[in-house]
Design an enzyme around this catalytic site. Structure first.
Site, PDB file in Angstrom:
ATOM      1  CD  GLU A 170      -1.550  -2.393   1.925  1.00 60.91           C
ATOM      2  OE1 GLU A 170      -0.220  -2.711   1.998  1.00 60.91           O
ATOM      3  OE2 GLU A 170      -2.052  -2.789   3.246  1.00 60.91           O
ATOM      4  N   GLY A 214       6.196  -2.325  14.929  1.00 62.23           N
ATOM      5  CA  GLY A 214       5.042  -0.945  13.943  1.00 62.23           C
ATOM      6  C   GLY A 214       4.174  -0.394  14.603  1.00 62.23           C
ATOM      7  NE  ARG A 215       2.154  -5.461  17.857  1.00 66.75           N
ATOM      8  CZ  ARG A 215       2.992  -5.679  16.758  1.00 66.75           C
ATOM      9  NH1 ARG A 215       2.580  -5.690  15.826  1.00 66.75           N
ATOM     10  NH2 ARG A 215       2.586  -7.205  17.262  1.00 66.75           N
ATOM     11  CD  GLU A 233      -0.518  -5.612  13.313  1.00 70.75           C
ATOM     12  OE1 GLU A 233      -0.578  -5.786  12.119  1.00 70.75           O
ATOM     13  OE2 GLU A 233       0.982  -5.131  13.800  1.00 70.75           O
ATOM     14  CG  HIS A 262     -26.904   9.995  20.483  1.00 71.71           C
ATOM     15  ND1 HIS A 262     -28.192  10.846  20.488  1.00 71.71           N
ATOM     16  CD2 HIS A 262     -26.092  10.770  20.975  1.00 71.71           C
ATOM     17  CE1 HIS A 262     -27.874  11.921  21.570  1.00 71.71           C
ATOM     18  NE2 HIS A 262     -26.223  11.304  22.036  1.00 71.71           N
ATOM     19  CE  LYS A 315       1.525  -7.490   5.725  1.00 71.69           C
ATOM     20  NZ  LYS A 315       2.793  -7.312   6.048  1.00 71.69           N
TER      21      LYS A 315
HETATM   22  O1  F6P Z   1       0.601  -5.742   8.311  1.00 72.07           O
HETATM   23  C1  F6P Z   1       0.793  -5.914   9.108  1.00 72.07           C
HETATM   24  C2  F6P Z   1       2.008  -4.346   9.658  1.00 72.07           C
HETATM   25  O2  F6P Z   1       3.823  -5.424   9.193  1.00 72.07           O
HETATM   26  C3  F6P Z   1       2.560  -3.941  11.254  1.00 72.07           C
HETATM   27  O3  F6P Z   1       2.238  -4.404  12.132  1.00 72.07           O
HETATM   28  C4  F6P Z   1       2.949  -2.541  10.580  1.00 72.07           C
HETATM   29  O4  F6P Z   1       2.499  -1.425  11.431  1.00 72.07           O
HETATM   30  C5  F6P Z   1       2.538  -2.656   8.621  1.00 72.07           C
HETATM   31  O5  F6P Z   1       1.800  -3.599   8.586  1.00 72.07           O
HETATM   32  C6  F6P Z   1       2.785  -1.779   8.015  1.00 72.07           C
HETATM   33  O6  F6P Z   1       4.452  -1.964   7.881  1.00 72.07           O
HETATM   34  P1  F6P Z   1       5.715  -0.988   7.552  1.00 72.07           P
HETATM   35  O7  F6P Z   1       5.948  -0.005   8.282  1.00 72.07           O
HETATM   36  O8  F6P Z   1       6.920  -1.830   7.205  1.00 72.07           O
HETATM   37  O9  F6P Z   1       5.254  -0.744   6.869  1.00 72.07           O
END
Ligand code: F6P
Length: 552
Positions: free
Chosen positions: A217, A271-272, A357, A388, A516
């Site tokens: 993406e 990432g999170r 996650e 609401h 994916k």
């Molecule tokens: O799809 C899950 C994931 O790996 C998350 O853990 C992560 O935050 C996100 O995709 C984005 O990943 P990246 O920062 O590598 O683009």
């Protein structure tokens, strides 16, 4: 976690003791518990550095909490906490340390990974962020035509989107007056098309954030953004309009972003949990580096509290234990997060990734199937909007939905009586969920409305609220960078503690991979006109229908 812990017992006997205790107190409602103990609210409230957690409106007693703390001890939580803070590779399936705490280690005490202190690298990136954000904010950094930056577009997804998106919105009251912020995450071209349409390329800065710099993406959106920019300003403009945040310097270079415009982070940042790293660049651009560091300070304070405070006074641990009680002993399958602050509108979405996650796992660290429920389904909307929409189910539905109500006492927006009205609702909801309304109370209310006889009796069951529905209330004086940092870290450590109790690895996310892989396989089948590959009959049928409709 320091010395005040009871010696660890075996885990299963504590679960069994908790189940027995649950059955023993099953007949006592929260109304009973409050009536029996005038000091209940105080006994079940903790505060740290201006953040208050009132968990008294849960179906629990002092004995419940003592047993739950035994559970954490039996799961070896103090040792796991030590391991995490010491940089051990506790993310075993990816062989990585878990060190978001290093990103906000404001005391700078060394944190070692593979024999090297990570703090000099952390501080070097913070210094580069300070320099860059100051130049963009004061106008010294210009676009290719010499115009100052007016729009910042963050391109990223998951952890590379949700954190900065949530925090920029939460701290909008502190935002730089010239800069507007946009976030593009979805591969649906509608999002980037609609975002770019009103923008001027000469005044737009793109921050491409991706830990891997390989996420489909993000790469697709970044390529579209680059094409949009270069169509207007030429290839030479990329260096003034694109910066990258990543762990993958080689892919950043391959994309065409100068190494000088790359802000690094490391594989030990999940990432999170990455908004504390250079992934927080949009936050720092928005509120300035001093305030970004106040956010780090807040999180660091919470880290120290989690690591060192005794279990009975430990906020993240307590939040975790109450969640375990509601999930594993009372059978709740969901968790609502309900911020009474419009700035925190994206906080539930942010926590969905952080919690689901991390702890949405069914296999333990030992590779065996877990025997108990793990993370609940987390959802939420800001109050009062949610009232609401879905609160009906929370008040009168058949399910138990534990709620976290979050509110700042003060507002940045002095608009008439709005904030008092908002807070009145914040206070009313947890009271209503706990107290409910008895049939006698409903009857009296209907009589006061003028109803009598059969008409009155027919309505009574509909106007009864069972009550006894659990909630936590989290209160801060005001939402600012420091309190936001504390709040996020509170939940991060809650999630960590629950993962340890459930015996799972909270730091991998293999569950996102299969979809994916299949999408990568299906894309050429969708775009091509050759025979599709082998799929189940449903997927084959859907694919054929899409191809038929898209045929020129
Ligand atoms: O799809 C899950 C994931 O790996 C998350 O853990 C992560 O935050 C996100 O995709 C984005 O990943 P990246 O920062 O590598 O683009």
């Amino acid at each position: 976690m320091s010395g005040q812990w009871k010696k660890a017992a075996a885990l299963e006997p504590v679960w069994a003791a908790l189940a027995r205790h649950r059955d023993e107190i099953a007949g006592r409602t929260m109304r009973d518990l409050f009536a029996a103990d005038p000091a209940r609210a105080g006994r079940f409230t903790l505060s740290f550095d201006g953040l208050l957690l009132d968990y008294s409106k849960n179906r629990l007693t002092g004995r419940t909490m003592a047993l739950l703390r035994d559970l954490a001890a039996a799961a070896d939580l103090p040792a796991w906490t030590r391991r995490m803070f010491a940089g051990e590779r506790i993310n075993t399936t990816e062989n990585r340390a878990v060190l978001h705490v290093a990103l906000r280690n404001r005391g700078n005490a060394p944190i070692m990974v593979d024999g090297a202190d990570v703090m000099p690298e952390v501080n070097a990136v913070l210094a580069r962020m300070r320099d860059f954000t100051a130049r963009v904010r004061d106008g010294a950094w210009t676009g290719a035509t010499g115009r100052r930056i007016a729009s910042v577009v963050n391109i990223g997804i998951g952890g590379s989107d949700l954190g900065p998106r949530m925090a920029v919105e939460a701290l909008a009251a502190f935002r730089h007056e010239r800069l507007a912020f946009h976030f593009v995450s979805n591969v649906d071209g509608a999002e980037i098309a609609r975002t770019l349409a009103p923008l001027d390329p000469a005044e737009t800065l793109f921050v491409v954030a991706s830990k891997t710099f390989a996420t489909q993406e993000t790469m697709a959106n970044a390529a579209t953004a680059r094409a949009w920019l270069t169509a207007a300003l030429g290839d030479g403009a990329v260096a003034r309009h694109f910066v990258a945040v990543s762990t993958n310097a080689a892919e950043v270079a391959r994309f065409g972003i100068d190494a000088a415009n790359m802000f690094e982070f490391w594989d030990w940042v999940g990432g999170r949990f990455s908004l504390w790293s250079a992934v927080g660049l949009p936050i720092a651009l928005s509120i300035g580096m001093d305030r970004f560091e106040e956010m780090l300070d807040g999180a660091h304070a919470m880290d120290g509290h989690f690591r060192d405070a005794p279990p009975e006074r430990n906020l993240p641990l307590t939040l975790a234990l109450v969640g375990v009680w509601n999930t594993n002993l009372l059978g709740a399958e969901t968790q609502a997060v309900l911020p009474y602050d419009q700035g925190l509108a994206r906080f539930p979405a942010y926590l969905q990734q952080a919690e689901m996650e991390s702890n949405g796992k069914s296999v333990g660290r030992d590779g065996r199937r877990v025997e108990r429920a793990t993370a609940p389904v987390l959802f939420g909307e800001p109050g009062t909007n949610g009232q609401h929409a879905f609160y009906q189910l929370i008040h009168q539905g058949t399910r138990l939905v534990p709620c976290d109500f979050i509110a700042p006492a003060e507002t940045h927006y002095k608009t008439g009586r709005h904030h008092a009205m908002l807070l009145a609702n914040f206070l009313a909801q947890s009271e209503a969920l706990m107290l409910g309304k008895t049939a006698a109370e409903a009857r009296a209310e209907l009589a006061a409305e003028g109803l009598t006889g059969a008409a009155l009796e027919a309505l009574v069951p509909h106007r009864v609220f069972g009550g006894d529905r659990p909630s936590n209330s989290i209160l801060v004086r005001r939402l600012d960078p420091r309190t936001l940092g504390m709040l996020i870290a509170l939940y991060e450590h809650k999630i960590f503690a629950q993962g340890v109790i459930w015996g799972i690895n909270s730091f991998d996310q293999w569950g996102v991979e299969l979809g994916k892989q299949l999408a990568t396989r299906i894309l050429p089948e969708l775009e091509g006109d050759g025979p599709p590959g082998r799929h189940d009959s449903s997927t084959t049928q859907l694919l054929a229908q899409v191809r038929a409709w898209l045929k020129p």
